[in-house]
Design a protein around this motif. Structure first.
Motif, mmCIF file in Angstrom:
data_model
loop_
_atom_site.group_PDB
_atom_site.id
_atom_site.type_symbol
_atom_site.label_atom_id
_atom_site.label_comp_id
_atom_site.label_asym_id
_atom_site.label_seq_id
_atom_site.Cartn_x
_atom_site.Cartn_y
_atom_site.Cartn_z
ATOM 1 N N ALA A 1 89.578 60.669 4.490
ATOM 2 C CA ALA A 1 88.752 60.166 5.589
ATOM 3 C C ALA A 1 88.550 58.668 5.468
ATOM 4 C CB ALA A 1 87.399 60.872 5.596
ATOM 5 N N GLN A 2 88.345 58.200 4.242
ATOM 6 C CA GLN A 2 88.145 56.775 4.040
ATOM 7 C C GLN A 2 89.414 56.018 4.428
ATOM 8 O OE1 GLN A 2 85.502 55.380 3.671
ATOM 9 N NE2 GLN A 2 85.696 53.422 2.617
ATOM 10 N N ILE A 3 90.552 56.638 4.183
ATOM 11 C CA ILE A 3 91.815 55.995 4.541
ATOM 12 C C ILE A 3 91.991 55.958 6.062
ATOM 13 C CG2 ILE A 3 94.298 56.389 4.441
ATOM 14 C CD1 ILE A 3 93.459 57.192 1.373
ATOM 15 N N CYS A 4 91.646 57.074 6.729
ATOM 16 C CA CYS A 4 91.692 57.072 8.199
ATOM 17 C C CYS A 4 90.789 55.968 8.745
ATOM 18 C CB CYS A 4 91.231 58.412 8.765
ATOM 19 S SG CYS A 4 92.331 59.758 8.407
ATOM 20 N N TRP A 5 89.604 55.871 8.129
ATOM 21 C CA TRP A 5 88.658 54.845 8.566
ATOM 22 C C TRP A 5 89.261 53.458 8.385
ATOM 23 C CZ3 TRP A 5 86.441 50.964 5.533
ATOM 24 C CH2 TRP A 5 85.432 50.208 6.173
ATOM 25 N N SER A 6 89.900 53.237 7.231
ATOM 26 C CA SER A 6 90.390 51.880 6.994
ATOM 27 C C SER A 6 91.598 51.552 7.867
ATOM 28 C CB SER A 6 90.690 51.650 5.515
ATOM 29 O OG SER A 6 91.371 52.736 4.992
ATOM 30 N N ILE A 7 92.371 52.570 8.249
ATOM 31 C CA ILE A 7 93.458 52.299 9.191
ATOM 32 C C ILE A 7 92.872 51.782 10.502
ATOM 33 C CG2 ILE A 7 95.266 53.353 10.607
ATOM 34 C CD1 ILE A 7 95.802 55.262 8.283
ATOM 35 N N GLY B 1 87.762 67.347 16.547
ATOM 36 C CA GLY B 1 88.398 66.366 17.417
ATOM 37 C C GLY B 1 88.022 66.579 18.874
ATOM 38 N N PHE B 2 87.893 67.841 19.241
ATOM 39 C CA PHE B 2 87.478 68.202 20.594
ATOM 40 C C PHE B 2 86.094 67.607 20.877
ATOM 41 C CE2 PHE B 2 85.992 71.853 23.446
ATOM 42 C CZ PHE B 2 86.600 71.329 24.567
ATOM 43 N N ALA B 3 85.177 67.841 19.923
ATOM 44 C CA ALA B 3 83.824 67.289 20.082
ATOM 45 C C ALA B 3 83.871 65.764 20.147
ATOM 46 C CB ALA B 3 82.930 67.737 18.920
ATOM 47 N N GLY B 4 84.686 65.157 19.282
ATOM 48 C CA GLY B 4 84.793 63.700 19.263
ATOM 49 C C GLY B 4 85.324 63.149 20.575
ATOM 50 N N GLY B 5 86.311 63.866 21.153
ATOM 51 C CA GLY B 5 86.890 63.430 22.416
ATOM 52 C C GLY B 5 85.868 63.381 23.538
ATOM 53 N N ILE B 6 84.969 64.368 23.559
ATOM 54 C CA ILE B 6 83.927 64.359 24.588
ATOM 55 C C ILE B 6 82.894 63.276 24.264
ATOM 56 C CG2 ILE B 6 82.286 65.791 25.865
ATOM 57 C CD1 ILE B 6 83.710 68.240 24.634
ATOM 58 N N TYR B 7 82.617 63.130 22.959
ATOM 59 C CA TYR B 7 81.592 62.193 22.488
ATOM 60 C C TYR B 7 81.857 60.787 23.000
ATOM 61 C CZ TYR B 7 78.753 59.598 19.055
ATOM 62 O OH TYR B 7 77.855 58.768 18.455
ATOM 63 N N VAL B 8 83.133 60.357 22.945
ATOM 64 C CA VAL B 8 83.442 58.986 23.334
ATOM 65 C C VAL B 8 83.088 58.743 24.804
ATOM 66 C CG1 VAL B 8 85.873 59.386 23.882
ATOM 67 C CG2 VAL B 8 85.137 57.147 23.122
ATOM 68 N N PHE B 9 83.244 59.779 25.632
ATOM 69 C CA PHE B 9 82.917 59.598 27.049
ATOM 70 C C PHE B 9 81.413 59.576 27.289
ATOM 71 C CE2 PHE B 9 87.271 61.051 27.321
ATOM 72 C CZ PHE B 9 87.787 60.104 28.190
ATOM 73 N N SER B 10 80.666 60.240 26.392
ATOM 74 C CA SER B 10 79.217 60.205 26.553
ATOM 75 C C SER B 10 78.659 58.843 26.147
ATOM 76 C CB SER B 10 78.561 61.320 25.740
ATOM 77 O OG SER B 10 78.522 60.959 24.376
ATOM 78 N N LYS B 11 79.365 58.168 25.225
ATOM 79 C CA LYS B 11 78.886 56.875 24.745
ATOM 80 C C LYS B 11 79.457 55.714 25.560
ATOM 81 C CE LYS B 11 76.305 58.028 21.376
ATOM 82 N NZ LYS B 11 74.926 57.622 21.280
ATOM 83 N N GLY B 12 80.699 55.888 26.010
ATOM 84 C CA GLY B 12 81.354 54.796 26.736
ATOM 85 C C GLY B 12 82.104 53.854 25.822
ATOM 86 N N ASN B 13 81.959 54.000 24.516
ATOM 87 C CA ASN B 13 82.662 53.118 23.596
ATOM 88 C C ASN B 13 82.814 53.828 22.254
ATOM 89 O OD1 ASN B 13 80.142 52.901 22.236
ATOM 90 N ND2 ASN B 13 79.558 51.404 23.795
ATOM 91 N N VAL B 14 83.620 53.222 21.361
ATOM 92 C CA VAL B 14 83.797 53.828 20.049
ATOM 93 C C VAL B 14 83.999 52.723 19.018
ATOM 94 C CG1 VAL B 14 86.288 54.169 20.389
ATOM 95 C CG2 VAL B 14 85.085 55.577 18.737
ATOM 96 N N PHE B 15 83.362 52.885 17.877
ATOM 97 C CA PHE B 15 83.475 51.932 16.771
ATOM 98 C C PHE B 15 83.898 52.671 15.499
ATOM 99 C CE2 PHE B 15 80.259 50.283 19.688
ATOM 100 C CZ PHE B 15 80.807 49.050 19.965
ATOM 101 N N PRO B 16 84.442 51.922 14.517
ATOM 102 C CA PRO B 16 84.920 52.600 13.297
ATOM 103 C C PRO B 16 83.831 53.402 12.574
ATOM 104 C CG PRO B 16 85.702 50.340 13.332
ATOM 105 C CD PRO B 16 84.768 50.482 14.490
ATOM 106 N N ASP B 17 82.569 53.029 12.782
ATOM 107 C CA ASP B 17 81.465 53.769 12.153
ATOM 108 C C ASP B 17 81.563 55.274 12.339
ATOM 109 O OD1 ASP B 17 80.466 51.408 11.562
ATOM 110 O OD2 ASP B 17 78.619 51.559 12.754
ATOM 111 N N VAL B 18 82.114 55.666 13.469
ATOM 112 C CA VAL B 18 82.132 57.085 13.827
ATOM 113 C C VAL B 18 82.999 57.883 12.844
ATOM 114 C CG1 VAL B 18 84.073 57.026 15.438
ATOM 115 C CG2 VAL B 18 82.180 58.575 15.859
#
Lengths: 239, 622
Positions: free
Chosen positions: B433-439, B528-545
């Motif tokens: 996960a840390q590697i995915c984050w750093s990518i 991933g399904f939840a994450g995909g919907i999440y981005v639309f509820s927020k309108g943006n996405v940052f690496p923090d997620v």
């Protein structure tokens, strides 16, 4: 052999032990006199190992008292029981496989208690010549019999006054069992008391003074080993 | 790379090699402390990275306040290490000692609470500014190697690690204490029965391990300075070192630290963007060739530690189902009662409920604890955001594509993960996960890096908060019901069988790895399904997620709700999201959250749903 009440080295009173919600020991009572060898007989699952582990403090019992040399030890952790002069030899040997024979002995080292001879690696290697040859080998490389000797030697390094032996003959070749017999006789002659769980009746007969039969978490029968009743043995121990 | 003459080129490579060796030193110190503590105490101490960070800060302040001179410089470094060791003793005796017989996950959680507390305390004491370390007196210059310069201090670092390695070896193999430590590593109950006071041994080992971490932070100060990101960065790298080197093997830790140091030193020349990917590739190769690491042995059985989840899951009774239906109706009527802010919160709760349910799916019935589930949740968010950003896909398609893309990632990561079990698996998931984050973080050109991706809004028909709430609610309930279906399907029973008795499962002809792999992929897909919907509820996405704290949020939700019931994750996400919303406005909220973590683990191990179930469960039986 006649005993006085003050000669009792270990006294267990109404011990109740549970594994989770399942009760294993029911008001179990037991005693060992100084210098005596007591054997616990009983079927698999009768509770023999649980008795021994409860005494040693490796399982905490729910109620009941355990006195060793007159001191209450039922709330003590294992290492404190050990420091008082209780030695424990587990059923499955549990030697430290990644340590050498001498290092295994070092782990067991404790200062001697009064009146009991100090066991040193040199004395123990004399008692177990097989181990002497392999003193710097990793314990994991030893044969089953040698491992059983090592686990006894390791416990002796703590200079115990009473040794708890959990099925020492299990899985050993007959020739090794004979060697074990002489070893235990030697320990007895040094004045060490022994409480032992055993399934091998012949072995038990040839070494112990008194037999206690554990059945469904209680001592149902006890007698000097010579007077052990065949009927009782068959009732509680035969399969 | 600049064009250089042949002689200089050789020197350049040699100096690069030496730089790699010096980089390995601090990493080795942290990793071997971690390994030592795990070996004896069976604790994966996440706070080890915090100790490293605190070591660096303390050394900086001690040296700054001491008189000048080489003696005081090194005294400052040593004192910093010892102080960190003392902090370790306090933590071990006051907190960890209470938890030795709790499930591993609980202990881990408590150590993560410590991470959060140290984060805020460090910010409070030392400030948020990055600190440049002092130069070591007399070692500020450089030496010339074949025409290329190497800082003198690097030589010190290169020498320190092997010295510590030899010192530790001497300690472990030539002293009584070392023998006792090794004996306790193999079988702590037995060494207890042989008269070794375990508590004292544990405290001693924890002190030593903490000192090593503090020393690691302190000695790298002249080279790397001190900042507030050090803790989680080093812990992920240290996990990789421990997994690659072999758990419990100190020479293995050194070897792995050196390999990783060299890999970064030379990797920078080839892929300057993402050296961490190389680390992952190395770990992958090692795990395939040698599952227990380069110099490690087979995983020792954990003696005396409690299992995570043992409860038998049963389908809900009729009464409980009616209750659930009532709750559903209430949820659908929510827009009548709460305002738009409340709806946004409710939307978030629903999404987190699905994500933590997917984590629960592998953790509870699957028996695989993942510390990196945010990679899938955040991966879904990024997958959706990127498809919208680069391909202008509509929301509906993006929400469908996100879980598929993340499922693919989970398929790859899962293939490696299911080969391990217990804490090894947990560490691997965290490292992945840390590697995915750093990518995502490092590949700024594609992902926007730290600036994130903005302007990902729902389609016009769903842009109303209430409509989007209903959409989320329906999709999340669908997802949760699907996961529930898998749990009570034969597949779910097989999965639990794999968890409870791997040997038996193997012997009756079930391919354990394949079942767990499928479960892992499935869980990743739903996250991933939840994450995909999440981005639309927020309108943006940052690496923090995708960052480590987010992964722990999901674990916390499950723990808060209770790990023994299916409803736990749902109750937990509601409670957590509400709590987070309440405290996030406070300045030092991480400190508070950390304290709540620790309190929860010690005082309420059953969680919300678990406690309710214990008290009131009998009224709802059929």
């Amino acid at each position: 052999m006649e005993h006085n009440i003050q000669d009792i080295i270990l006294n267990v009173e109404s011990l109740n032990t549970y594994y989770g919600k399942a009760q294993i020991l029911f008001d179990l009572a037991l005693h060992v006199y100084c210098g005596e060898v007591v054997v616990l007989l009983g079927r698999n699952g009768a509770g023999k190992t649980t008795v021994l582990k409860s005494i040693m403090g490796m399982i905490s019992s729910k109620s009941g008292r355990v006195f060793f040399k007159g001191k209450s030890i039922d709330k003590l952790p294992p290492y404190k029981c050990c420091a008082l002069g209780l030695g424990y030899v587990p059923q499955d040997r549990r030697i430290f496989k990644g340590l050498t024979v001498l290092e295994n002995l070092e782990v067991g080292r404790q200062p001697p208690s009064e009146g009991y001879g100090e066991w040193t690696p040199a004395r123990l290697l004399e008692l177990f010549p097989n181990l002497a040859e392999r003193r710097n080998h990793l314990a994991g490389m030893l044969s089953g019999g040698e491992q059983q000797m090592l686990t006894i030697a390791r416990t002796l390094m703590g200079n115990p006054e009473l040794i708890i032996l959990d099925e020492p003959t299990e899985g050993l070749a007959p020739v090794i069992v004979n060697h074990l017999l002489t070893t235990i006789q030697r320990l007895k002659s040094e004045g060490i008391s022994i409480l032992m769980a055993e399934q091998n009746l012949n072995f038990a007969r040839s070494i112990s003074d008194r037999a206690c039969i554990v059945y469904q978490g209680q001592i149902r029968y006890q007698s000097p080993i010579a007077e052990l009743s065949q009927a009782a043995y068959e009732k509680y121990c035969a399969l | 790379m600049p064009k250089l003459e042949k002689g200089i080129l050789l020197g350049f490579y040699f100096v690069q090699f030496l730089t790699g060796l010096s980089d390995a030193s601090a990493l080795f110190l942290v990793a071997c402390g971690l390994s030592l503590i795990f070996g004896v105490l069976r604790i994966v101490n996440l706070a080890h990275g915090s100790f490293y960070m605190v070591g660096a800060y303390l050394a900086y302040y001690l040296i700054a306040n001491f008189p000048q001179g080489a003696f005081f410089f090194w005294a400052g470094i040593l004192l910093a290490a010892l102080t960190v060791g003392t902090i370790g003793i306090v933590i071990e005796t006051l907190l960890l000692r209470r938890l030795y017989y709790a499930p591993e996950l609980f202990i881990l959680f408590a150590t993560f609470g410590i991470v959060l507390i140290f984060q805020d305390l460090s910010r409070w004491f030392f400030g948020a500014e990055d600190i440049l370390g002092q130069q070591a007196p007399g070692l500020a210059g450089s030496i010339d190697i074949m025409g290329v310069l190497l800082p003198q201090y690097d030589v010190v670092l290169i020498v320190i690690a092997p010295l510590i390695l030899v010192g530790l070896w001497f300690f472990l193999y030539r002293t009584r204490w070392g023998i006792l430590v090794r004996a306790a590593t193999e079988d702590r109950e037995m060494s207890d029965a042989l008269g070794v006071n375990q508590s004292r041994l544990f405290t001693g080992v924890f002190f030593l391990g903490s000192c090593l971490a503090g020393l690691g932070g302190a000695i790298q100060l002249p080279k790397g300075g001190a900042n507030l990101l050090m803790d989680l960065n080093i812990i992920a790298a240290a996990f990789v070192v421990v997994v690659v080197g072999g758990m419990g093997s100190i020479p293995g830790a050194y070897l792995a630290a050196v390999i990783i140091g060299e890999l970064s030193a030379f990797g920078v020349l080839i892929f300057p963007q993402s050296t961490l990917v190389l680390m992952f590739l190395l770990m992958a190769v090692v795990l395939v060739m040698r599952p227990h690491g380069l110099l490690g042995n087979a995983e020792p059985e954990v003696q005396g530690a409690a299992k995570m989840s043992t409860a038998t899951l049963k389908p809900a009774s009729k009464k409980l189902k009616l209750l659930g239906l009532a709750l559903l109706i209430l949820l659908f009527m929510m827009p009548v009662f709460v305002g738009s802010f409340g709806l946004v919160l409710m939307t978030e709760i629903a999404l987190f409920a699905l994500a933590s349910m997917s984590l629960y799916f592998i953790m509870g019935p699957g028996g695989m604890v993942s510390f990196g589930h945010a990679a899938f949740f955040g991966g879904g968010a990024y997958a959706a955001a990127l498809t919208v950003h680069y391909m202008q896909t509509p929301m509906e398609l993006a929400i469908l594509l996100a879980p598929l893309l993340v499922g693919l990632v989970a398929l790859i990561i899962g293939w490696f993960c299911v080969r391990l079990s217990g804490v090894y698996l947990a560490m691997l998931t965290l490292a992945c996960a840390q590697i995915c984050w750093s990518i995502v973080f490092q590949w700024g050109k594609f992902t926007g890096g730290d600036d994130g991706i903005l302007g990902i809004w729902p389609s016009a028909w769903a842009s109303d908060k209430t409509v989007f709430y209903y959409l989320t609610l329906i999709l999340c309930i669908g997802g949760i019901m699907a996961l529930r279906h898998f749990i009570f399907a034969p597949f779910g029973y097989t999965l639990r069988a794999c968890r409870d008795s791997s040997l038996r499962v193997d012997s009756i002809g079930i391919n354990r790895h394949r079942h767990q792999w499928f479960a892992f992929t499935l869980a990743g897909t739903f996250a991933g399904f939840a994450g995909g919907i999440y981005v639309f509820s927020k309108g943006n996405v940052f690496p923090d997620v995708m960052a480590i704290p987010r992964s722990f949020d999901f674990l916390f939700m499950i723990l808060l709700g209770g790990i023994e019931t299916l409803f736990g994750p749902i109750a937990g996400s509601a409670a957590f999201t509400w709590l987070h919303d309440q405290i996030a406005r406070i300045d030092y909220w991480q400190l508070i959250l950390g304290c709540i973590f620790i309190l929860l683990v010690i005082a309420f191990p059953d969680g919300i749903a678990g406690s309710i179930h214990t008290r009131l469960g009998r009224y709802f039986e059929d």
